[in-house]
Write an enzyme that holds these catalytic residues in place. Structure first.
Site, PDB file in Angstrom:
ATOM      1  N   SER A 145       0.845  -1.189   0.000  1.00  0.00           N
ATOM      2  CA  SER A 145       0.000   0.000   0.000  1.00  0.00           C
ATOM      3  C   SER A 145       0.879   1.237   0.000  1.00  0.00           C
ATOM      4  O   SER A 145       2.029   1.194   0.446  1.00  0.00           O
ATOM      5  CB  SER A 145      -0.867  -0.004   1.262  1.00  0.00           C
ATOM      6  N   TYR A 158      -2.081  -1.198  10.432  1.00  0.00           N
ATOM      7  CA  TYR A 158      -2.051  -1.414   8.983  1.00  0.00           C
ATOM      8  C   TYR A 158      -0.741  -0.917   8.375  1.00  0.00           C
ATOM      9  O   TYR A 158      -0.085  -1.642   7.614  1.00  0.00           O
ATOM     10  CB  TYR A 158      -3.232  -0.694   8.341  1.00  0.00           C
TER      11      TYR A 158
END
Length: 180
Positions: A145, A158
């Site tokens: 990401s 995350y």
């Protein structure tokens, strides 16, 4: 068209989103697909149907990629159905909790790391060992990401997991390149 003719791809989290779209595109390019899901059986079956609509084969596997016994079973099922796996795409993960570090439960942080890093490591381990037994080759695609670089408040779980996955991927390049 045909860039993946007769290749076999195992795509985690292919019941929806990026994983589902990739499974369909891989099928359009000639790949057979191992479709994985954790909770959305309907989504996984929809992916299977769309892969088959492209004239390709698909099987559906279920379970937590953070559990090694479960991953072993997926590989057994895939090898029984297709004889080999050429591509591993580690796509399954959970999003940020939205909880600031001061309030973050360690168990929640660990659960995110299991989903977004340890599961991918387990899948890579079994894929690499399978490919070594078949003479090498193959492709590993780990989905990270922008947040591996761009941290956000409330997303330590995350963001840390995606940064670690990027470094796992870099380590894999060093370890497996000799097998192609």
């Amino acid at each position: 068209m045909g860039k993946l003719t007769d290749k076999i791809a195992l795509i985690t989290g292919s019941d929806s989103g990026i994983g589902q779209a990739t499974a369909i595109e891989f099928a359009k390019e000639g790949a057979d697909v191992v479709v994985h899901y954790l909770e959305d059986a309907d989504g996984a079956n929809a992916t299977r149907e769309q892969v088959e609509a492209q004239g390709r084969r698909a099987i559906v596997v279920h379970g937590d990629h953070g559990d090694e016994a479960t991953v072993k079973e997926w590989f057994r099922a895939a090898l029984e159905a297709f004889g080999r796996i050429d591509i591993l795409m580690n796509n399954a993960s959970v999003d940020a909790s939205g909880t600031y570090v001061a309030d973050l439960e360690i168990a929640d942080f660990e659960a995110t790391m299991r989903s977004n890093l340890i599961g991918q490591l387990i899948c890579c381990k079994h894929f690499i060992n399978h490919r070594k037994q078949t003479g090498g080759g193959g492709k590993i695609i780990n989905i990270t990401s922008v947040h591996q670089e761009q941290a956000r408040a409330g997303a330590a779980d995350y963001d840390c997991s995606k940064g670690a996955l990027r470094n796992l991927t870099r380590t894999l390049v060093l370890e497996v390149s000799r097998w192609g």
